[in-house]
Design an enzyme around this catalytic site. Structure first.
Site, short mmCIF file in Angstrom:
data_model
loop_
_atom_site.label_atom_id
_atom_site.label_comp_id
_atom_site.label_asym_id
_atom_site.label_seq_id
_atom_site.Cartn_x
_atom_site.Cartn_y
_atom_site.Cartn_z
N CYS A 158 -43.48 6.24 82.73
CA CYS A 158 -42.43 5.18 82.94
C CYS A 158 -43.08 4.26 83.95
CB CYS A 158 -41.14 5.53 83.57
SG CYS A 158 -40.16 6.53 82.44
N CYS B 247 -44.55 -9.01 81.40
CA CYS B 247 -43.20 -8.90 81.86
C CYS B 247 -43.11 -10.11 83.04
CB CYS B 247 -42.76 -7.80 82.69
SG CYS B 247 -40.98 -7.61 82.94
N CYS C 210 -40.84 4.79 72.95
CA CYS C 210 -40.82 3.88 73.93
C CYS C 210 -41.27 2.61 73.56
CB CYS C 210 -41.18 4.49 75.35
SG CYS C 210 -40.85 3.23 76.68
N CYS D 47 -43.37 -1.41 89.59
CA CYS D 47 -43.72 -1.31 88.14
C CYS D 47 -45.04 -2.00 87.93
CB CYS D 47 -42.73 -2.07 87.47
SG CYS D 47 -42.85 -1.73 85.55
N CYS E 17 -40.84 -6.43 89.54
CA CYS E 17 -40.27 -5.50 90.14
C CYS E 17 -41.64 -4.77 90.98
CB CYS E 17 -39.69 -4.51 89.11
SG CYS E 17 -38.42 -5.06 88.39
N GLU F 194 -48.49 -1.60 74.52
CA GLU F 194 -48.36 -0.38 74.53
C GLU F 194 -47.10 0.17 73.90
OE1 GLU F 194 -51.83 1.30 77.32
OE2 GLU F 194 -50.08 0.86 78.40
N1 SAH Z 1 -37.41 -4.36 82.01
C1 SAH Z 1 -36.56 -3.57 81.39
C2 SAH Z 1 -37.34 -2.47 80.67
C3 SAH Z 1 -38.39 -1.72 81.19
S1 SAH Z 1 -37.74 0.03 81.05
C4 SAH Z 1 -35.86 -2.63 82.61
O1 SAH Z 1 -36.24 -2.99 83.86
O2 SAH Z 1 -35.02 -1.54 82.61
C5 SAH Z 1 -38.97 0.83 82.09
C6 SAH Z 1 -38.05 1.84 82.96
O3 SAH Z 1 -39.08 2.47 84.00
C7 SAH Z 1 -37.39 0.93 84.04
O4 SAH Z 1 -35.95 1.89 84.27
C8 SAH Z 1 -38.45 1.02 85.03
O5 SAH Z 1 -37.66 0.40 86.25
C9 SAH Z 1 -38.97 2.08 85.17
N2 SAH Z 1 -40.20 2.15 86.02
C10 SAH Z 1 -41.16 1.06 86.29
N3 SAH Z 1 -42.23 1.38 86.97
C11 SAH Z 1 -41.97 2.67 87.19
C12 SAH Z 1 -42.73 3.53 87.88
N4 SAH Z 1 -43.91 3.14 88.47
N5 SAH Z 1 -42.18 4.90 87.91
C13 SAH Z 1 -41.34 5.27 87.58
N6 SAH Z 1 -40.29 4.58 86.77
C14 SAH Z 1 -40.84 3.14 86.76
#
Ligand code: SAH
Length: 388
Positions: free
Chosen positions: A355, A127, A120, A134, A131, A107
């Site tokens: 995000c 991944c 984005c 996420c 985390c 996406e």
């Molecule tokens: N792997 C990289 C790139 C992904 S960026 C990284 O971790 O930075 C995606 C961004 O959205 C990151 O800051 C991530 O931590 C945040 N994110 C992930 N899941 C989320 C959620 N459920 N709500 C809000 N932000 C989230």
């Protein structure tokens, strides 16, 4: 004549080895042209045709000689992932599902604002990091994206927005590598794609408008600093190791102090540029005033600003979004600590484009997705039992 030489000479099937020119930056493209006996400056011409004008048909590239135009289709092609589905949010955010090989989809999200349009971009199919907040993590992992699949997202978005053409202002002015995947675990292809985004004959994006976000792969933060000229965002999300080990498990390998040292080195190499510290706000988990005070401490000496991200929920998530007033208290403490602190506006939530909500469709090789689905089924069973 022996039996062997009497056999018909097999015709070389060149089409299977066709070079996808979207996989190459300008230097790579110049090398490609030299390798087929052409002048390296052809790279400049092709670059403009492909990335600026969106032309993929060699026959239309009128500043190439007729002979070359006729020869190229047998040697190479220009192929971006196709748009399989487009969704448009009430707030104007667009999400594209892009088809890759063998059943994988990724996406890409476009977020229009008054004076800018942010794309984005994803870097991996799924991944490999886990985390806990996420949704991409729940999908598991399949593979790294190629250069053409990364820059192809930008190419598709630019061309699609041009085709829609409803608003001349509506174009890609910024790219954030914040889609699916960890870009620093797919270094070379991401690095080449970043170079194409920045290239004046391609998308010509200024370095401040291209941001790579990482969960903190320390050695590759150093490498990025040496090899690319882009901005950095770090998914920090917790102000101490105990908590970050849970939220961002890669922290066990690269703990906060080591990560902050890498950030200081990055900032030293790129004076005047601030790193963005991303901090997802999870109710009752990392959003208390004491967390804000700890955050100020660990950020000492790191030229950075803080971006608070209200948690975006997804099916099966174990967290909730912090309350508005808690986010505000947190923000004011960090501001008083001397750091510019913004709260990220949630966009595209109605189409799961916010995000951490990007999932695509991936052939999972980690079995993590199956475990997650089983967990959701379990909790739903428990819930329905307790209501019974
Ligand atoms: N792997 C990289 C790139 C992904 S960026 C990284 O971790 O930075 C995606 C961004 O959205 C990151 O800051 C991530 O931590 C945040 N994110 C992930 N899941 C989320 C959620 N459920 N709500 C809000 N932000 C989230």
């Amino acid at each position: 004549m022996n039996a062997l030489s009497a056999m018909p000479i097999p015709i070389q099937v060149i089409s299977e080895n066709k070079r996808n020119l979207l996989d190459l930056d300008r230097k790579g493209l110049a090398e490609f042209f030299v390798s087929i006996g052409e002048k390296p400056f052809r790279a400049q011409q092709i670059f403009k045709w492909v990335h600026q004008r969106g032309i993929t048909d060699f026959a239309l590239m009128t500043d190439l000689s007729k002979a070359l135009r006729e020869r190229l289709p047998s040697l190479c092609e220009i192929k971006a992932p196709e748009i399989a589905k487009e969704q448009c949010s009430l707030d104007g955010t667009r999400k594209w599902l892009l088809r890759l090989d063998s059943g994988n989809y990724i996406e890409t999200v476009f977020i229009p604002e008054k004076k800018r349009g942010t794309l984005c971009v994803s870097s991996q199919v799924g991944c490999a990091l886990n985390c806990t907040f996420c949704s991409t993590a729940t999908q598991g992992f399949n593979r790294n994206l190629t250069v053409s699949e990364i820059i192809g997202q930008v190419w598709q978005a630019v061309m699609r927005l041009r085709a829609i053409g409803e608003d001349k202002e509506c174009t890609v002015t910024n790219v954030v590598m914040m889609g699916m995947g960890e870009p620093l675990l797919n270094f070379e292809p991401v690095n080449i794609a970043l170079a194409i985004m920045r290239d004046e004959l391609a998308y010509a994006l200024p370095r401040r408008r291209v941001t790579l976000s990482t969960s903190g792969i320390v050695p590759n933060i150093d490498r990025l600093s040496r090899e690319a000229d882009v901005s950095l965002a770090v998914s920090l999300h917790a102000p101490n190791d105990l908590l970050r080990n849970v939220l961002v498990p890669i922290n066990k390998k690269y703990p906060i102090s080591v990560l902050m040292d890498a950030c200081r080195r990055f900032a030293m190499d790129k004076p005047g540029r601030h790193i963005t510290m991303e901090y997802v706000m999870l109710q009752g988990v990392n959003d208390k005033p004491e967390h804000a005070r700890q955050l100020i401490k660990i950020l000492q000496g790191v030229p950075c600003k803080v971006n608070l991200i209200p948690f975006n929920p997804f099916k099966g998530a174990s967290y909730q979004r912090s309350l508005k007033e808690d986010i505000e208290v947190f923000r004011s403490i960090v501001v008083k600590g001397g750091f510019i602190t913004t709260v990220r506006k949630t966009r595209g939530e109605d189409i799961d484009a916010a995000c951490g909500q990007l999932v695509g469709q991936i052939i999972d090789r980690t079995k993590r997705n199956a475990r997650f689905v089983a967990k959701i089924a379990d909790t739903e069973e428990i819930r329905s039992e307790s209501y019974a």
